[in-house]
Design a protein around this motif. Structure first.
Motif, PDB file in Angstrom:
ATOM      1  N   PRO A  76       2.537  55.678 -29.030  1.00  0.00           N
ATOM      2  CA  PRO A  76       3.280  56.932 -28.815  1.00  0.00           C
ATOM      3  C   PRO A  76       4.742  56.837 -29.248  1.00  0.00           C
ATOM      4  O   PRO A  76       5.347  57.842 -29.607  1.00  0.00           O
ATOM      5  CB  PRO A  76       3.166  57.148 -27.303  1.00  0.00           C
ATOM      6  N   ASP A  77       5.311  55.648 -29.237  1.00  0.00           N
ATOM      7  CA  ASP A  77       6.721  55.495 -29.596  1.00  0.00           C
ATOM      8  C   ASP A  77       6.949  55.306 -31.097  1.00  0.00           C
ATOM      9  O   ASP A  77       8.089  55.115 -31.525  1.00  0.00           O
ATOM     10  CB  ASP A  77       7.349  54.326 -28.829  1.00  0.00           C
ATOM     11  N   GLY A 103      12.888  59.271 -35.840  1.00  0.00           N
ATOM     12  CA  GLY A 103      14.184  59.544 -35.226  1.00  0.00           C
ATOM     13  C   GLY A 103      15.287  58.662 -35.784  1.00  0.00           C
ATOM     14  O   GLY A 103      16.407  59.121 -36.017  1.00  0.00           O
ATOM     15  N   VAL A 104      14.963  57.390 -36.026  1.00  0.00           N
ATOM     16  CA  VAL A 104      15.957  56.467 -36.588  1.00  0.00           C
ATOM     17  C   VAL A 104      16.263  56.850 -38.033  1.00  0.00           C
ATOM     18  O   VAL A 104      17.426  56.898 -38.442  1.00  0.00           O
ATOM     19  CB  VAL A 104      15.453  55.001 -36.492  1.00  0.00           C
ATOM     20  N   ARG A 129      16.630  61.939 -30.482  1.00  0.00           N
ATOM     21  CA  ARG A 129      16.160  62.894 -29.482  1.00  0.00           C
ATOM     22  C   ARG A 129      15.305  64.010 -30.108  1.00  0.00           C
ATOM     23  O   ARG A 129      14.416  64.547 -29.468  1.00  0.00           O
ATOM     24  CB  ARG A 129      17.360  63.486 -28.751  1.00  0.00           C
ATOM     25  N   GLY A 130      15.587  64.311 -31.362  1.00  0.00           N
ATOM     26  CA  GLY A 130      14.851  65.376 -32.036  1.00  0.00           C
ATOM     27  C   GLY A 130      13.451  64.979 -32.471  1.00  0.00           C
ATOM     28  O   GLY A 130      12.623  65.837 -32.794  1.00  0.00           O
ATOM     29  N   VAL A 143      15.154  52.840 -21.522  1.00  0.00           N
ATOM     30  CA  VAL A 143      16.117  52.366 -22.519  1.00  0.00           C
ATOM     31  C   VAL A 143      17.124  53.483 -22.785  1.00  0.00           C
ATOM     32  O   VAL A 143      16.753  54.639 -22.922  1.00  0.00           O
ATOM     33  CB  VAL A 143      15.391  51.970 -23.829  1.00  0.00           C
ATOM     34  N   ARG A 144      18.383  53.103 -22.836  1.00  0.00           N
ATOM     35  CA  ARG A 144      19.456  54.079 -23.105  1.00  0.00           C
ATOM     36  C   ARG A 144      19.901  53.928 -24.561  1.00  0.00           C
ATOM     37  O   ARG A 144      20.865  53.225 -24.861  1.00  0.00           O
ATOM     38  CB  ARG A 144      20.639  53.842 -22.158  1.00  0.00           C
ATOM     39  N   TRP A 145      19.162  54.556 -25.470  1.00  0.00           N
ATOM     40  CA  TRP A 145      19.441  54.424 -26.903  1.00  0.00           C
ATOM     41  C   TRP A 145      20.824  54.950 -27.257  1.00  0.00           C
ATOM     42  O   TRP A 145      21.464  54.449 -28.178  1.00  0.00           O
ATOM     43  CB  TRP A 145      18.382  55.146 -27.723  1.00  0.00           C
TER      44      TRP A 145
END
Ligand SMILES: [Zn+2]
Length: 139
Positions: free
Chosen positions: A3-4, A10-11, A17-18, A96-98
């Protein structure tokens, strides 16, 4: 971790976040991906469709459930039926706080919360198994 995989987009797009934690974190999408991948592996081996299905389904949905219990913006459990995000009132994981970068002291708390939870489940299951084996030996 499937799922990730949306994190990669995103990267690349520099809009984490989008792209991350959207439709890939749906129980319905997880079921459809599990069926699709099971057919793929079944076509390679011509056996074990249900084994593949339950293994992939369990792995995929456990990720979504873990994210449900993670402090944050929740998960779109029932997408495409609903875009509402759901999260547990009780957070087991810090997450995790990206936005704070890859190396932040807060990720130690993330790691600790995951180790404590997984370790707790492991010790619970291990003690239950030991009890079961003891009963087998004494009976
Ligand atoms: Zn996730």
């Amino acid at each position: 971790m499937m799922p990730d995989l949306d994190s990669i987009l995103g990267v690349i797009a520099k809009d984490f976040r989008g792209f991350h934690n959207l439709w890939t974190h749906s129980l319905i999408v997880g079921s459809l991906i599990s069926i699709s991948l099971s057919f793929f592996f079944w076509s390679l081996t011509r056996s074990g469709f249900l084994k593949w299905f339950f293994l992939i389904l369990l792995s995929y949905e456990l990720h979504i459930i873990a994210d449900f219990f993670t402090q944050g913006r929740g998960v779109m459990l029932f997408w495409p039926l609903s875009e509402e995000r759901y999260s547990s009132p009780i957070s087991l994981f810090y997450g995790v706080r990206w936005s704070e970068g890859l190396f932040t002291i807060k990720h130690l708390w993330t790691l600790a919360s995951e180790l404590i939870t997984v370790g707790g489940v492991y010790f619970l299951l291990n003690s239950l198994e030991r009890r079961r084996l003891k009963r087998l030996v004494t009976d």
